[in-house]
Structure formats: structure tokens, C-alpha cells
Design a protein around this motif. Structure first.
Motif, PDB file in Angstrom:
ATOM      1  N   ARG A 140       0.828  -1.205   0.000  1.00 58.22           N
ATOM      2  CA  ARG A 140       0.000   0.000   0.000  1.00 58.22           C
ATOM      3  C   ARG A 140       0.864   1.256   0.000  1.00 58.22           C
ATOM      4  NH1 ARG A 140      -3.532  -1.277   3.907  1.00 58.22           N
ATOM      5  NH2 ARG A 140      -2.406  -0.235   5.580  1.00 58.22           N
ATOM      6  N   MET A 141       1.984   1.242   0.758  1.00 63.70           N
ATOM      7  CA  MET A 141       2.886   2.399   0.751  1.00 63.70           C
ATOM      8  C   MET A 141       3.451   2.639  -0.645  1.00 63.70           C
ATOM      9  SD  MET A 141       5.102   2.505   4.282  1.00 63.70           S
ATOM     10  CE  MET A 141       5.829   0.894   4.046  1.00 63.70           C
ATOM     11  N   GLU A 142       3.914   1.576  -1.282  1.00 66.16           N
ATOM     12  CA  GLU A 142       4.481   1.730  -2.621  1.00 66.16           C
ATOM     13  C   GLU A 142       3.433   2.227  -3.611  1.00 66.16           C
ATOM     14  OE1 GLU A 142       6.084  -2.082  -3.436  1.00 66.16           O
ATOM     15  OE2 GLU A 142       7.859  -1.829  -2.144  1.00 66.16           O
ATOM     16  N   ALA A 143       2.201   1.718  -3.482  1.00 67.24           N
ATOM     17  CA  ALA A 143       1.134   2.174  -4.375  1.00 67.24           C
ATOM     18  C   ALA A 143       0.810   3.647  -4.127  1.00 67.24           C
ATOM     19  CB  ALA A 143      -0.111   1.314  -4.171  1.00 67.24           C
ATOM     20  N   THR A 144       0.793   4.059  -2.850  1.00 68.58           N
ATOM     21  CA  THR A 144       0.514   5.461  -2.516  1.00 68.58           C
ATOM     22  C   THR A 144       1.596   6.378  -3.071  1.00 68.58           C
ATOM     23  OG1 THR A 144      -0.594   4.746  -0.483  1.00 68.58           O
ATOM     24  CG2 THR A 144       0.057   7.054  -0.631  1.00 68.58           C
ATOM     25  N   ILE A 145       2.855   5.960  -2.938  1.00 64.99           N
ATOM     26  CA  ILE A 145       3.963   6.772  -3.459  1.00 64.99           C
ATOM     27  C   ILE A 145       3.877   6.878  -4.979  1.00 64.99           C
ATOM     28  CG2 ILE A 145       6.467   6.791  -3.757  1.00 64.99           C
ATOM     29  CD1 ILE A 145       6.659   5.578  -0.941  1.00 64.99           C
ATOM     30  N   GLU A 146       3.490   5.795  -5.620  1.00 72.24           N
ATOM     31  CA  GLU A 146       3.336   5.832  -7.080  1.00 72.24           C
ATOM     32  C   GLU A 146       2.238   6.806  -7.488  1.00 72.24           C
ATOM     33  OE1 GLU A 146       2.598   2.718 -10.814  1.00 72.24           O
ATOM     34  OE2 GLU A 146       2.605   2.014  -8.722  1.00 72.24           O
ATOM     35  N   VAL A 147       1.138   6.817  -6.742  1.00 71.54           N
ATOM     36  CA  VAL A 147       0.048   7.749  -7.045  1.00 71.54           C
ATOM     37  C   VAL A 147       0.500   9.187  -6.832  1.00 71.54           C
ATOM     38  CG1 VAL A 147      -2.244   8.516  -6.320  1.00 71.54           C
ATOM     39  CG2 VAL A 147      -1.766   6.079  -6.546  1.00 71.54           C
ATOM     40  N   LEU A 148       1.232   9.440  -5.729  1.00 71.04           N
ATOM     41  CA  LEU A 148       1.698  10.801  -5.459  1.00 71.04           C
ATOM     42  C   LEU A 148       2.706  11.261  -6.506  1.00 71.04           C
ATOM     43  CD1 LEU A 148       2.114  10.586  -1.580  1.00 71.04           C
ATOM     44  CD2 LEU A 148       0.401  11.901  -2.829  1.00 71.04           C
ATOM     45  N   GLY A 149       3.455  10.319  -7.098  1.00 73.91           N
ATOM     46  CA  GLY A 149       4.397  10.689  -8.152  1.00 73.91           C
ATOM     47  C   GLY A 149       3.706  11.108  -9.431  1.00 73.91           C
ATOM     48  N   SER A 150       2.561  10.523  -9.727  1.00 78.18           N
ATOM     49  CA  SER A 150       1.769  10.905 -10.914  1.00 78.18           C
ATOM     50  C   SER A 150       0.337  11.130 -10.454  1.00 78.18           C
ATOM     51  CB  SER A 150       1.839   9.812 -11.982  1.00 78.18           C
ATOM     52  OG  SER A 150       3.173   9.561 -12.364  1.00 78.18           O
ATOM     53  N   PHE A 151       0.176  12.162  -9.662  1.00 78.95           N
ATOM     54  CA  PHE A 151      -1.095  12.353  -8.969  1.00 78.95           C
ATOM     55  C   PHE A 151      -2.247  12.608  -9.933  1.00 78.95           C
ATOM     56  CE2 PHE A 151      -4.149  14.958  -6.563  1.00 78.95           C
ATOM     57  CZ  PHE A 151      -4.407  14.089  -5.523  1.00 78.95           C
ATOM     58  N   ARG A 152      -1.985  13.368 -10.968  1.00 82.38           N
ATOM     59  CA  ARG A 152      -3.069  13.764 -11.873  1.00 82.38           C
ATOM     60  C   ARG A 152      -3.631  12.573 -12.635  1.00 82.38           C
ATOM     61  NH1 ARG A 152      -2.506  18.790 -16.146  1.00 82.38           N
ATOM     62  NH2 ARG A 152      -4.708  18.883 -16.786  1.00 82.38           N
ATOM     63  N   GLU A 153      -2.776  11.633 -12.992  1.00 76.11           N
ATOM     64  CA  GLU A 153      -3.217  10.492 -13.801  1.00 76.11           C
ATOM     65  C   GLU A 153      -3.728   9.323 -12.955  1.00 76.11           C
ATOM     66  OE1 GLU A 153      -0.272  11.921 -14.097  1.00 76.11           O
ATOM     67  OE2 GLU A 153      -0.452  13.007 -16.021  1.00 76.11           O
ATOM     68  N   LEU A 154      -3.156   9.121 -11.745  1.00 76.58           N
ATOM     69  CA  LEU A 154      -3.424   7.891 -11.003  1.00 76.58           C
ATOM     70  C   LEU A 154      -4.337   8.055  -9.792  1.00 76.58           C
ATOM     71  CD1 LEU A 154       0.199   6.394 -10.994  1.00 76.58           C
ATOM     72  CD2 LEU A 154      -1.676   5.891 -12.575  1.00 76.58           C
ATOM     73  N   ARG A 155      -4.674   9.258  -9.415  1.00 78.24           N
ATOM     74  CA  ARG A 155      -5.452   9.432  -8.188  1.00 78.24           C
ATOM     75  C   ARG A 155      -6.876   8.911  -8.362  1.00 78.24           C
ATOM     76  NH1 ARG A 155      -7.661  15.583  -7.533  1.00 78.24           N
ATOM     77  NH2 ARG A 155      -8.703  15.735  -9.546  1.00 78.24           N
ATOM     78  N   GLU A 156      -7.460   8.517  -7.231  1.00 73.28           N
ATOM     79  CA  GLU A 156      -8.854   8.096  -7.232  1.00 73.28           C
ATOM     80  C   GLU A 156      -9.755   9.317  -7.150  1.00 73.28           C
ATOM     81  OE1 GLU A 156      -9.631   5.346  -4.142  1.00 73.28           O
ATOM     82  OE2 GLU A 156      -8.046   3.950  -4.739  1.00 73.28           O
ATOM     83  N   GLU A 157     -10.907   9.202  -7.735  1.00 73.24           N
ATOM     84  CA  GLU A 157     -11.835  10.323  -7.739  1.00 73.24           C
ATOM     85  C   GLU A 157     -12.359  10.556  -6.323  1.00 73.24           C
ATOM     86  OE1 GLU A 157     -15.892  11.762 -10.095  1.00 73.24           O
ATOM     87  OE2 GLU A 157     -14.953   9.822 -10.528  1.00 73.24           O
ATOM     88  N   GLY A 158     -12.326  11.803  -5.903  1.00 73.23           N
ATOM     89  CA  GLY A 158     -12.814  12.158  -4.575  1.00 73.23           C
ATOM     90  C   GLY A 158     -11.752  12.144  -3.491  1.00 73.23           C
ATOM     91  N   LYS A 159     -10.519  11.736  -3.819  1.00 73.28           N
ATOM     92  CA  LYS A 159      -9.436  11.714  -2.834  1.00 73.28           C
ATOM     93  C   LYS A 159      -8.414  12.785  -3.180  1.00 73.28           C
ATOM     94  CE  LYS A 159      -7.833   8.043  -0.955  1.00 73.28           C
ATOM     95  NZ  LYS A 159      -7.181   6.740  -0.692  1.00 73.28           N
ATOM     96  N   SER A 160      -8.039  13.580  -2.186  1.00 75.99           N
ATOM     97  CA  SER A 160      -7.085  14.662  -2.391  1.00 75.99           C
ATOM     98  C   SER A 160      -5.670  14.185  -2.070  1.00 75.99           C
ATOM     99  CB  SER A 160      -7.447  15.857  -1.505  1.00 75.99           C
ATOM    100  OG  SER A 160      -7.344  15.492  -0.140  1.00 75.99           O
ATOM    101  N   ARG A 161      -4.690  15.045  -2.371  1.00 72.69           N
ATOM    102  CA  ARG A 161      -3.299  14.722  -2.063  1.00 72.69           C
ATOM    103  C   ARG A 161      -3.092  14.557  -0.563  1.00 72.69           C
ATOM    104  NH1 ARG A 161       1.587  15.474  -4.738  1.00 72.69           N
ATOM    105  NH2 ARG A 161       0.479  16.427  -6.485  1.00 72.69           N
ATOM    106  N   THR A 162      -3.788  15.377   0.214  1.00 76.34           N
ATOM    107  CA  THR A 162      -3.662  15.288   1.670  1.00 76.34           C
ATOM    108  C   THR A 162      -4.121  13.932   2.185  1.00 76.34           C
ATOM    109  OG1 THR A 162      -4.086  17.662   1.794  1.00 76.34           O
ATOM    110  CG2 THR A 162      -4.259  16.421   3.833  1.00 76.34           C
TER     111      THR A 162
END
Length: 587
Positions: A165-187
Motif C-alpha cells: 500500500r505504501m508503494e502504491a501510494t507513493i506511485e500515485v503521489l508521483g503521478s497524482f493527476r493520472e493515477l489518483r482516485e476520484e474524490g481523494k485529495s493529495r492530503t
């Protein structure tokens, strides 16, 4: 009838025993040990032998006729020697025991056999119960072992899930615009990452937040992983007694696998050793010292020369002090000071073992050492006490034991020590007077903030450390802005340099005293000084305003970029994000 006769005979013998000496009754005195041997023989008799004895016809031994003297004595005694029948029966029982001890007949063979049978039965039952208890205990231990193994495997499985989960979260934060889930912010992602870091690595919430603020998420994970592995074992050759090549060859002959440290002229890295590296003849002779490689750096930056006056403000246990003495080649004057008296013993021992002859050991509070020594030193090394956030691999308790209050108290003490170190420098002689400030912490509050404070309070400037590698110091950290020359300082991290977390800064003293001191030699001088200070203050305020505006512009650019990345978020998510950020800042 035989029993009655036997009983009567026993009474007669008992009465004779009571009124006659033992020899008159027994005739001859038995040898010592007869009773004991009879008892032992009786105890050793097996059940089969006793059964055979019980089947045999009992022989009634004829009773010897009493002599005339005995009959006369019996006639003189009263007919009944006992006050009651109970006493008489007790005496008869005693006689039975006496006859049995002498090897006579025993009427209770059958009763004793039954008792022995019962005893054997009880012993057998007890043995069976013990066997059952042992078997039950073995089964219980096996069940607990299996249960603990299952629990351990479950914990490993949970840790594996947290890691993924940590590695997946870091991957999302690295490409936040493309990989983030809808309704979840960077915070939200950062908060989840912080929670996972605490669970996986065992850090306190305060320290986990500090690490995530200091590094980007991917680098923070590398830093955390590096803290879980120990740093290499290194030794420093004492050039006062030996050369590095000689020490290396001697240790290799003793079965030590080592290599040279390329960036240090006196360092050796030990990979494997068949002997205790801290108990070899070379170590005891003072040819080398066990010392972390990161602690070489401040001494290399200090660059002490021969015939100089040098102060080591926090010297114990003496690794850096002995290195300075070697650079000075045992010339000049070296003061090794430490505020804790109990630590000066180890300091003195190391100075003696390594052959240092130009040093004295003192026990002063570093903040007040100026009053004792005055401004007489050419160089000062201040390896300040700190929270130790850079040596977590050596002391894992730092993960949870350090708090914000510890950091604040250390930072306050470090500022006082650094000002005292600067004041200890002499301004005579025309040579540059140097202070080297170092800590084994990664916190900006203990490093860049302390040096920036000294730049504002004293007439000093930062110069290049002269070290061939290292990460430049932070000029900006969150909302803080430091002097541009802070980038001349050097940082060291375990995941980048395979060293303990360390910080080194080198300052040169330009003039004595504190900044903005009032010096009045006359009214005219006082007015000119006031005008000069006013102009300097206005210029410094303008510079601070420019730095602040530049910082605001950069923050606005960062904010706009974040806004572009967060397109599509509704206003409620934005409000929640601001509230969480405010909560984290307050925490």
C-alpha cells in the motif's frame, strides 16, 4: 490356644524386662547393627517371598523356663504392672515390634502385603497421571507453537500488505493527476502514507511527519529503509603511531577483510573479521580507533594546522579530538572540553592510548567557556549535542523517544553553544579564525536554522567546507527562508552516502562582538553609528521583503500547479484539505 500361650509368654517376658536387667532376659547381648540388618532384610523381601513365608507352617519356639530367681522376683511384684488395659495392649504391640526386629515371627504379613499392593497401585497410578500430564503439556506446547506461527505469518502478511500500500501510494503521489482516485485529495494520500509508515517502521507521528516534510515520498521511503540496516564498521588510523598501509597489512594478516575509504586518507572499512576488531594488539597499542566514518567529516572541514590553538567544545569520548591532534602532529595547544565529568574519563583514556601529548582535558559548560578561556583560539570544533535523528540505525529507540520538546530544547542549546564558540575565537594574528559546527541530526531546526541564527547575531560568514561530497544545505524549508550562503553547508544521509545522518557547516569570524552593538566613543561617532545601523537595517529589511516576495511567488506557482493537478475536485474536498493541513500544522 497357641495364641493365648504365646500372648501369656510375651507378658511374662515383658514383666521380666521391666524388673530385670537386659542380660538376664536375653542371656547374651546382641551385636550392634542386628536390628538395622533385620529391618533392611525385611524391607528388601519381595512379595513372592512373603507369600511363601505365609504358607509355611509357623513354628512355635519353646519358651525357656524361668529360673528360680525370676520366679521369686515375679512373686514379689504385683500381679498387674499396668494401670489400664490400654497400656498393656500398647506394651504388647511394642513387644511384637521388638520380636519382628529380632527376626522373629510376624503375624501381620498378609496385612503388610495388602498395604504394599495398595502402595504399588498408587505409585503406578501416579506414574500414569504424570505421563498423561506430560503428554498433555506436549500437545499444548505444540498447539501454542502452531498458533504463534499462524499469528506470526499473519503479521508478516499484514506487513506485506502495508508495504504494497505504501508503494502504491507513493506511485500515485508521483503521478497524482493520472493515477489518483476520484474524490481523494493529495492530503488524503499523504495521511495514509504517514499512517502506514508508523505501522510498518514503528515511528512516532511527530517524527514520521518530519521525515515526510523533509523528503519527497519516494526518497522518504528510501531513507526509512536505510535506517533499518546498520552502517559499515569503520576504523581511523592514528597517524601519530602508524601509517594506514601498515595497519591494513597487520589486520589482514590477522584475518580481517577490509578496504580503504577513498574519500578519507586515514579511514578503513571493515567487512568481516575473525578476531575482535576492538581488542587486537594494534588497537591496544593505539594504532587505530573504532570511529564512525561520518565523524571524520567535521575534523576534515576544520583543517587544524601545526602550532595552532584549537578547542574541541564537546570532545568526549575523544574520536575527533585525537584526529585533530594527529593533524596538528602533537604540536600547538589543544583543549578537549566536555560538560559531563563522567565522560572525561573515557576521553582521557583515549588520549593516553593514542599518544596525544599536546592536549589538556577540561570540564566546563560550553556556553560559559569564554569566561574561563577567553578569546584565544584559532579554530573551534563544535559537535553539538542533538536529538540524534541521523543515527536511528544505531539507536532504534529514537523512533519513539524523541519529541518536539526535545528538538526545541536542543536547538536552543545549540544556538547558545555556537555563539560561545564564535566568541572563543581570537581576532589577532591576521589569520582566518574558523568554527566548524556539526550535528548527527537531520532536523532543519537543529542545523540550518541554528547557523542562520549565528549569521544574524555575530560577524561571521559561511565558507566552503572543503569536503568533496555531500548534499547542499536547505535554503528553503516549508515556510522558512534562510541566508543564501546556507547552501555552502553539507548534509549527509544514509540512503545517499551510506553514512549516518550528519550536518557540517564552516564559519569564519570577521570581527569581534555581536552585531548591532552600541559603540560610543563620542557624540559624533554615536550619531554616525546610529545612521549606519539604520541604513543597514533598512537594507536588510528590503532583502527580507524581496526574499519573502520571491518565496510567495514560488508558493503561488506551486499552488497553481497543484490547482491544475487537482482540477475536478469539488469545493467540499478543498475545504477538508485546508482543515487537515491546518490540523497538521497545529500538531
Amino acid at each position: 490356644e497357641k495364641k493365648k500361650e504365646k500372648k501369656k509368654e510375651k507378658r511374662v517376658v515383658l514383666k521380666v524386662r521391666l524388673i530385670m536387667p537386659k542380660k538376664a532376659v536375653d542371656g547374651k547381648k546382641k551385636k550392634k547393627g542386628t536390628v538395622d540388618e533385620g529391618v533392611k532384610t525385611k524391607k528388601k523381601a519381595t512379595a513372592a517371598e512373603k507369600k511363601k513365608q505365609s504358607k509355611k507352617v509357623k513354628k512355635v519356639e519353646p519358651v525357656e523356663e524361668s529360673s528360680e530367681e525370676e520366679e521369686e522376683l515375679l512373686e514379689q511384684q504385683p500381679s498387674n504392672l499396668f494401670e489400664s488395659d490400654e497400656e498393656e495392649e500398647e506394651a504388647e504391640d511394642n513387644m511384637d515390634v521388638l520380636d519382628w526386629a529380632r527376626g522373629g515371627e510376624d503375624d501381620s504379613d498378609e496385612e503388610e502385603l495388602e498395604i504394599e499392593k495398595e502402595s504399588r497401585r498408587l505409585e503406578q497410578q501416579k506414574a500414569e497421571e504424570e505421563e498423561e500430564a506430560e503428554a498433555e503439556m506436549r500437545d499444548k506446547i505444540a498447539d501454542e507453537t502452531e498458533r504463534s506461527g499462524v499469528q506470526f505469518n499473519q503479521e508478516l502478511k499484514d506487513l506485506g500488505e502495508i508495504r504494497q500500500r505504501m508503494e502504491a501510494t507513493i506511485e500515485v503521489l508521483g503521478s497524482f493527476r493520472e493515477l489518483r482516485e476520484e474524490g481523494k485529495s493529495r492530503t488524503d494520500y499523504l495521511y495514509q502514507l504517514k499512517t502506514d509508515v508508523r505501522s510498518y517502521f514503528g515511528y512516532s507521528g511527530w517524527l514520521a511527519s518530519k521525515i515526510l516534510h523533509l523528503f519527497d515520498p519516494a526518497e522518504a521511503l528510501k531513507f526509512l529503509d536505510a535506517n533499518e540496516t546498520p552502517r559499515p564498521v569503520t576504523i581511523r588510523v592514528n597517524t601519530l603511531k602508524a601509517k594506514r598501509r601498515e595497519v591494513a597489512q597487520a589486520l589482514i594478516r590477522r584475518g580481517v577483510n577490509l578496504d580503504l575509504i577513498k574519500w578519507s586518507p586515514v579511514g578503513l572499512q571493515v567487512f568481516e573479521s575473525t578476531v575482535p576488531i576492538g581488542a587486537t594488539p594494534e588497537y591496544l597499542a593505539g594504532q587505530y580507533m573504532l570511529q564512525g566514518a561520518s565523524s571524520y567529516l567535521p575534523v576534515m572541514a576544520l583543517g587544524a594546522k601545526e602550532n595552532e590553538r584549537v578547542l574541541d567544545m564537546c570532545a568526549a569520548p575523544g574520536g575527533k579530538t585525537t584526529y585533530i591532534a594527529a593533524d596538528m602532529k602533537n604540536t600547538g595547544f589543544l583543549v578537549a572540553n566536555d560538560s559531563k565529568k563522567e565522560r572525561t574519563k573515557a576521553l582521557s583514556a583515549n588520549l593516553s592510548r593514542l599518544g596525544v601529548r599536546n592536549a589538556i582535558v577540561t570540564n566546563y559548560d560550553g556556553r560559559k567557556i569564554v569566561t574561563a578561556m577567553k578569546a584565544t583560539f584559532d579554530r573551534v570544533l563544535l559537535d553539538a549535542p542533538c536529538t540524534g535523528l541521523g543515527v536511528i540505525s544505531r539507536d532504534p529507540t529514537v523512533k519513539v523517544s524523541r519529541t518536539y520538546d526535545d528538538e526545541r530544547q536542543c536547538a536552543h542549546m545549540q544556538k547558545e553553544l555556537l555563539l560561545a564558540a564564535i566568541d572563543s575565537l581570537s581576532v589577532k594574528g591576521g589569520k582566518a579564525k574558523v568554527v566548524v559546527y556539526s550535528t548527527c541530526s537531520i532536523a532543519v531546526e537543529e542545523n540550518e536554522a541554528v547557523v542562520d541564527y549565528a549569521l544574524k547575531k555575530r560577524h561571521v560568514k559561511l565558507v566552503d567546507t572543503g569536503l568533496s561530497f555531500g548534499t547542499p544545505g536547505y535554503v528553503k524549508y516549508r515556510s522558512k527562508r534562510f541566508h543564501p550562503s546556507i547552501n555552502l553547508t553539507r548534509r549527509y544521509f544514509p540512503h545517499q552516502h551510506n553514512l549516518d545522518g550528519f550536518y557540517v557547516a564552516k564559519l569564519v569570524k570577521l570581527a569581534p562582538g555581536a552585531k548591532l552593538d552600541k559603540r560610543r566613543e563620542g557624540e559624533g561617532d554615536g550619531e554616525r553609528a546610529k545612521k549606519k545601523r539604520k541604513i543597514e537595517k533598512e537594507e536588510s529589511d528590503d532583502e527580507e521583503d524581496e526574499d519573502y516576495e520571491n518565496g510567495e511567488e514560488e508558493d503561488e506557482e506551486d499552488y497553481e500547479e497543484d490547482g491544475e493537478e487537482d482540477e475536478g475536485d469539488n469545493e467540499e474536498d478543498g475545504k477538508e484539505e485546508e482543515e487537515k493541513e491546518e490540523g497538521e500544522e497545529e500538531e
